[in-house]
Write a protein that holds these residues in place. Sequence first.
Motif, PDB file in Angstrom:
ATOM      1  N   GLU A   1       4.969  59.536 -42.042  1.00 18.80           N
ATOM      2  CA  GLU A   1       5.564  58.459 -42.439  1.00 18.80           C
ATOM      3  C   GLU A   1       5.821  57.643 -41.962  1.00 18.80           C
ATOM      4  O   GLU A   1       5.175  56.906 -42.722  1.00 18.80           O
ATOM      5  CB  GLU A   1       7.424  59.190 -42.484  1.00 18.80           C
TER       6      GLU A   1
ATOM      7  N   ARG B   1       2.710  55.828 -43.035  1.00 20.24           N
ATOM      8  CA  ARG B   1       2.604  56.012 -44.316  1.00 20.24           C
ATOM      9  C   ARG B   1       2.428  54.035 -44.941  1.00 20.24           C
ATOM     10  O   ARG B   1       3.722  53.187 -44.733  1.00 20.24           O
ATOM     11  CB  ARG B   1       3.812  56.340 -45.279  1.00 20.24           C
TER      12      ARG B   1
ATOM     13  N   GLN C   1       1.254  56.009 -51.754  1.00 20.19           N
ATOM     14  CA  GLN C   1      -0.392  57.289 -50.696  1.00 20.19           C
ATOM     15  C   GLN C   1       0.395  58.637 -50.642  1.00 20.19           C
ATOM     16  O   GLN C   1       1.889  58.176 -50.535  1.00 20.19           O
ATOM     17  CB  GLN C   1       0.066  56.424 -49.346  1.00 20.19           C
TER      18      GLN C   1
ATOM     19  N   THR D   1       1.243  62.061 -49.734  1.00 18.50           N
ATOM     20  CA  THR D   1       1.513  62.870 -48.877  1.00 18.50           C
ATOM     21  C   THR D   1       0.159  63.990 -48.081  1.00 18.50           C
ATOM     22  O   THR D   1       0.728  63.524 -46.723  1.00 18.50           O
ATOM     23  CB  THR D   1       2.379  63.821 -48.593  1.00 18.50           C
TER      24      THR D   1
ATOM     25  N   LEU E   1      -2.244  61.450 -46.643  1.00 19.32           N
ATOM     26  CA  LEU E   1      -1.749  61.591 -44.952  1.00 19.32           C
ATOM     27  C   LEU E   1      -1.959  62.401 -43.342  1.00 19.32           C
ATOM     28  O   LEU E   1      -3.137  62.142 -42.559  1.00 19.32           O
ATOM     29  CB  LEU E   1      -0.410  61.107 -45.026  1.00 19.32           C
TER      30      LEU E   1
END
Length: 373
Positions: free
Chosen positions: A260, A263, A268, A270, A273
Amino acid sequence: MTNCIEKPFEFYRGNDGCEFPKTTVNNWYKARAYILDRLKGIAFKPDEDTHLHVIVNGDSPLMLSVVRQLALSAHYINYDEEKMLNRTVVTIVSSKGEEVIAELKKEEYLNNLLDLCKYTVNNTPEHEDSYIDIEFEVATELPKIDEKNQNEILIQEKEVDSYCNSKSEDEIYSIDTRKAQYADRMYYLGTLIENLPAENIHDASRYSLALDVFQFNKLQDPLGNLINSSEWENNQASVRNGLSNLFCADCFESREASIELCRKDKKQKTAELWTNYNEALSKSEHARWVVEKLIMGFRPLTKEERLEDESIAYDKKRRKEYRDNLKKRAKDPAHIDLCSYRTLRRVNPDDMKYDSFLMLAIPKILEKTKRNK
């Protein structure tokens, strides 16, 4: 929600096969509950040049259990194995010096970890070039605390006691094993992962089919229990495997917190990422796993065992049996993967696939457990 509240620590035995004292087991539970709560929110980006520093004020059995739990839990994505930068540092405040180190080397605390990781006592460092991502030091006086530094924390025994006394017994001495059970199911995907070549290991697209099967099949099966009492009573290898899944799952939220931080904007996705940072996450997971295994009594292969392993490399079945026999021994288990990440690429790259896949599976597991809470 399926009732998956269990008491797994009671099943862990020492090398002599005997149970640990109840006070020791209770200290493990207390330390786990406190540290998982205390470390909430601590996370780093992969490129951050900083680290967590924890000062543990005291050397009582409870505080040494806190040190043990820190070793199991405090592993972060920004550790640089090549440059040995950004290790978690645990300072134990004690006047006992070498006596504390000897105590920490006992099975109920750090066990084999201090044989390999960096530690400092009487201003003399040992294993300075260790590849392990956590180090320890013994200080005779309480160091000055930088209150403005959120990554430097002080732990007092009275705070641990106060926290545990504020919770019900079930909250401290029982564990929700759902995440650990879901993590265990990753190892039952069989050929979906086993048949993947050991190259481009961090390319998330290679795991798309396995991830679909895991998410839409394995995660949908009803939960049972982490503990199989009849098996755990007589098989320490099964106990170690179960506890390994538990300690691994305990770090899922801190992995999520690091992601997180990466981010850049709300658009974006999850999954993107977790894909982008798969390599950094996988390296951190291997570092965590190494520490856990050393604490649980495993050791690296000796020079002679490695030579034997290399001599039978031509026979995959025989080599697998040899490695399995070493790691499943009730006493003095050894594991080929207890090495640096760089060395792992050479001696057993196939196992790296499981770290990469697990990191991609974490958000699916967290989503499932949060939805069913």
